[in-house]
Scaffold this active site. Sequence first.
Site, mmCIF file in Angstrom:
data_model
loop_
_atom_site.group_PDB
_atom_site.id
_atom_site.type_symbol
_atom_site.label_atom_id
_atom_site.label_comp_id
_atom_site.label_asym_id
_atom_site.label_seq_id
_atom_site.Cartn_x
_atom_site.Cartn_y
_atom_site.Cartn_z
ATOM 1 N N LYS A 95 44.379 2.909 4.294
ATOM 2 C CA LYS A 95 45.394 3.181 5.309
ATOM 3 C C LYS A 95 45.891 4.623 5.189
ATOM 4 O O LYS A 95 46.028 5.343 6.183
ATOM 5 C CB LYS A 95 46.555 2.188 5.132
ATOM 6 C CG LYS A 95 47.740 2.409 6.031
ATOM 7 C CD LYS A 95 47.555 1.776 7.395
ATOM 8 C CE LYS A 95 48.753 2.037 8.289
ATOM 9 N NZ LYS A 95 48.500 1.613 9.670
ATOM 10 N N ALA A 122 52.513 14.138 24.925
ATOM 11 C CA ALA A 122 51.949 14.653 23.678
ATOM 12 C C ALA A 122 51.895 13.549 22.637
ATOM 13 O O ALA A 122 52.234 13.746 21.480
ATOM 14 C CB ALA A 122 52.752 15.857 23.180
ATOM 15 N N GLN A 176 43.681 4.882 17.553
ATOM 16 C CA GLN A 176 42.288 5.250 17.327
ATOM 17 C C GLN A 176 41.573 5.488 18.663
ATOM 18 O O GLN A 176 40.845 6.478 18.835
ATOM 19 C CB GLN A 176 41.614 4.110 16.557
ATOM 20 C CG GLN A 176 40.263 4.451 16.018
ATOM 21 C CD GLN A 176 39.632 3.289 15.231
ATOM 22 O OE1 GLN A 176 38.430 3.225 15.121
ATOM 23 N NE2 GLN A 176 40.438 2.387 14.696
ATOM 24 N N ASN A 194 55.956 17.363 27.644
ATOM 25 C CA ASN A 194 56.370 16.246 26.799
ATOM 26 C C ASN A 194 57.886 16.119 26.785
ATOM 27 O O ASN A 194 58.599 17.113 26.877
ATOM 28 C CB ASN A 194 55.858 16.455 25.356
ATOM 29 C CG ASN A 194 55.921 15.179 24.528
ATOM 30 O OD1 ASN A 194 55.477 14.122 24.980
ATOM 31 N ND2 ASN A 194 56.474 15.258 23.329
ATOM 32 N N GLU A 227 53.304 -5.008 10.132
ATOM 33 C CA GLU A 227 53.558 -3.824 9.309
ATOM 34 C C GLU A 227 55.067 -3.603 9.124
ATOM 35 O O GLU A 227 55.513 -3.196 8.054
ATOM 36 C CB GLU A 227 52.903 -2.594 9.943
ATOM 37 C CG GLU A 227 51.371 -2.681 9.907
ATOM 38 C CD GLU A 227 50.685 -1.355 10.233
ATOM 39 O OE1 GLU A 227 51.040 -0.743 11.260
ATOM 40 O OE2 GLU A 227 49.809 -0.937 9.449
ATOM 41 N N TYR A 273 49.214 10.486 20.985
ATOM 42 C CA TYR A 273 47.896 10.642 20.374
ATOM 43 C C TYR A 273 46.881 11.230 21.348
ATOM 44 O O TYR A 273 46.190 12.204 21.054
ATOM 45 C CB TYR A 273 47.382 9.303 19.840
ATOM 46 C CG TYR A 273 48.122 8.836 18.616
ATOM 47 C CD1 TYR A 273 47.765 9.309 17.359
ATOM 48 C CD2 TYR A 273 49.174 7.949 18.717
ATOM 49 C CE1 TYR A 273 48.444 8.898 16.226
ATOM 50 C CE2 TYR A 273 49.860 7.527 17.577
ATOM 51 C CZ TYR A 273 49.489 8.003 16.342
ATOM 52 O OH TYR A 273 50.160 7.603 15.224
#
Lengths: 399, 399
Positions: B375, B12, B316, B38, B172, B14
Site C-alpha cells: 500500500k 486537479a 488508479q 481547480n 480503510e 487524480y
Amino acid sequence: MGELKKVLILGAGYGGIVTAVHLQKQLGLNEADVTLVNNNDYHYLTTQLHEPAAGTLHHDKTRVSIDSLIDSNKIRFVQGHVTAIRPDEQRVSLENREDELEYDYLVIGLGSAPATFGIKGLLEHSMGIRNIDSVRMIRQHIEYMFSRYRNEPEREDYLTVVVGGAGFTGIEFVGELADRIPQLCKEYDIPREKVRLVNIEAAPSALPGFDKELVDYAVSTLEKKGVEFLIGTPIKECHENGVIVGDGEEIKAATVIWTGGVTGNPLVEEAGFEVQRGRVPVDEYLRAPNYDNVFVIGDSSLMFNDEGRPYPPTAQMATQQGQHLARNLVALIRDGQLTPFKFETKGTVASLGKGEAIGIVGKRKLYGWTAAQMKKLIDLRYLFIIGGLPLVLRKGKFF
Amino acid sequence: MGELKKVLILGAGYGGIVTAVHLQKQLGLNEADVTLVNNNDYHYLTTQLHEPAAGTLHHDKTRVSIDSLIDSNKIRFVQGHVTAIRPDEQRVSLENREDELEYDYLVIGLGSAPATFGIKGLLEHSMGIRNIDSVRMIRQHIEYMFSRYRNEPEREDYLTVVVGGAGFTGIEFVGELADRIPQLCKEYDIPREKVRLVNIEAAPSALPGFDKELVDYAVSTLEKKGVEFLIGTPIKECHENGVIVGDGEEIKAATVIWTGGVTGNPLVEEAGFEVQRGRVPVDEYLRAPNYDNVFVIGDSSLMFNDEGRPYPPTAQMATQQGQHLARNLVALIRDGQLTPFKFETKGTVASLGKGEAIGIVGKRKLYGWTAAQMKKLIDLRYLFIIGGLPLVLRKGKFF
C-alpha cells in the site's frame, strides 16, 4: 484515649486539597480519621484553565492525580459526587452510594457554580471555564466550528467567539485565545480577518476594581492582538446563534464562553446553612453560622475585609484558608486553641497571553514580561505548596 | 502556424493533475495554450483521506500545492469553481467571474458526488470522506463529541460512530479510526468499552466483489480491533440522532460517515452530456458521446470491461486515463494519431489500519504487513508520477 475524631473534607479544589495536604503533614499516624471526597481522582489548577480552554496548553498540565498528593496511610480518598449535607445529623450522602459518611469536623470546599445574573438562555447556550471536562470541550468546540466553516462558508458565526465577562478569567482567556487564533487559521485554511473575538463586560471598565493604568495597558495589549471589547455593555440574552447586547444588537456567534461570575455551590444553601448570595458568611475561624464543627472555605465561603466589603473568591484566598484551617483542625484534634484567620494579599497578576501580563505585588505595578514571570512564579509556588519540588518539576511551566 | 490550440482542464484531482503534469512534460513552450482550473490551490490524495478523517495523519500530508506541480510557463492555473459547461459554445463559466473560459479541447476531471441511493436524511445528517475540508471536519466532529461526553454522560451516542458502507473507503476508515480510539479515550478520560464503531453494509459481504478469503481476513482483523459489522443490512434512514437500519432498529450515533458510493459530478449531466447513473460513457479515446473535443476522465467517466461490466471509479483508473489522455492531446495538437485507452489493473490493496492491509497484486493475495508495505509503495509511486522524487521525499510515508 477515645475514638479517633472523624474529619471529612468535601472537595479537592484549592481549599480542600491544601487542607488535606497540610493535615497529613502535621498529623501523626492514627491521630485522626481523615477522609477526602472528590468528584474526580485528580485536583486541577483552576487559575490555569484558560490555557487548556484556549488550546495553548494540554489539560494534563493543569491537573494532578490525588493519589500523588495524598498519603493513603493518613487520609482515605473517596471518589464520589456529594449529593447532600445534613449538618444536624453530621452526615453526608454521595451519589450511587448507600452508606453515608459521618464526621466530627466537616470541611466544605465544594467550589462554585456560575452566576448568571438572570441572563436568559445563558446556562443553556454558553460554556464555562470551570473544570477539566468543560475546558476540554471549549477547546474542541472552537476547533470544530473552525473546521465546519469551509464546508459552510456562509456561516461566519462559526468564526466568532464571544466571551462574556472581562474579569480575570475572561481577560486571561481572550489573551490565550488571541495567541491561538493564527494557528487555528493555518490549520483550517481560514483568513485571520474572518475571525472575531469579542469580550463583553457590563461594568464600566474591564477588570472592574483593578488599577486603571494596568487595565488600560491590558486592554490596549489585547486589542493589538485582535480582541474587540464591548465595555459597559450588558448581555441581555444568549441564544443558540449568539448573544443580544445592551442596545438590542445581536452578535452572531457559534461559541459563547461565560466568565461573568460565580456564586457558591448550591449544596450549601440546600444543606440549610445561612447564605448571602449563595455563599456562607464564615466567622474568623472559617466556621459556618450556628455550626462550630463545619468549616467552609474557598468559593462557597464569604469573608469581609476591614472596610466591610466582601473579598472576591480567589485561589489565593482558598489556599490561605486551607493552610490555616489545617492548623486549626490539628488544634481541635489535640484539644488546643483555635487561631483566627486573616487574609494577607500576596498580590494579583493576570496573564494577557504569551509573555504578557499585568499585576500588582505589594504596592508595585508590574507589566509585560516581568509580570508574566511573576505569574509563573505564583503558579510554581502553588505547586510547591501542594506537592513540593517533585510536583513543581512535573507540572511546572518554566518557559 | 495558426493560433495556439486551447486545452482546458477542469479539476486537479487524480485525472486532471496527471493530465496536466504529463502535458507539460511532453509539450514544448508555446506549443499549446493550456489552462488548469481547480477549486483549491492544491491537489489532494483522495485514497489517503481516511487517515486525516480518522485523525491518524495530518491533512497537510495528503495535499500538494498545485504551484509545486505546475510550471506556470507552460500551464496557466486558475483557482475557481466551475458552475457550467456549455459544450456547444465551447465555453466554461466559473463562480464570481464575468469572463468565460474558451477551449478547443476540454478535459473534464471534476470528480464525484455522493450517491445516496435515496436514503432519507443521508445528505443532511452524515459526513463524507470527500476532500480536505470534509475530512478535517470529520476528525474534529468526532473529537468534539468525545469532549462533550463527560459533560453530558447520559449521551452515550456521542461515543458511537456509524460508518455507512463497507467498501474500500469504509473499511480503510474504520481501520484507522479503530487505531485512534484508544488515544481518544485517553485524551477524553473515556473507558474504551463505552465507544462503539459500527460499520454497516447493505450488500451480503463487506468489500463487495472482492476475494472472499481476503474479505474474511479483513473483517476478522477489524473485529479484533473492536469494529462491529452489520453486513447485509441496509440503512433505511439517517436522522440527527443516528440511523435506522433494515429491521427498523435505531442505532443512536452522534457521528455518521457515509462511504456507500459515488456518482458522477452533476455538472456533466447539467451540461447535456449523455450519462448513465450520473457518469458519462466514454469511448476508447475517453471522449464524451457526440463531442470529439471533450474528454471525461476519473469519477465522472464510465468505462466497461471485456465482460461488459462497468469499472469502479478508482484513483488508479483516473491516473491511467490522465497519462493516456496527455499523450493523445499532444497527438491532437501535433496533428498525430489518437491511440485507444485500455485499463490495466495493477492490483488493489486496502489498508486495515496501522501495519495491516489486504490486497491482490497480479494473481497474488497479500495480507498483513506485506500488504501494508505494498500500500505504501502504491502511494509513493503515485507521488512519483505527479511530482517526481522531490514530492516523494516531501510527502511520502516511509514508516
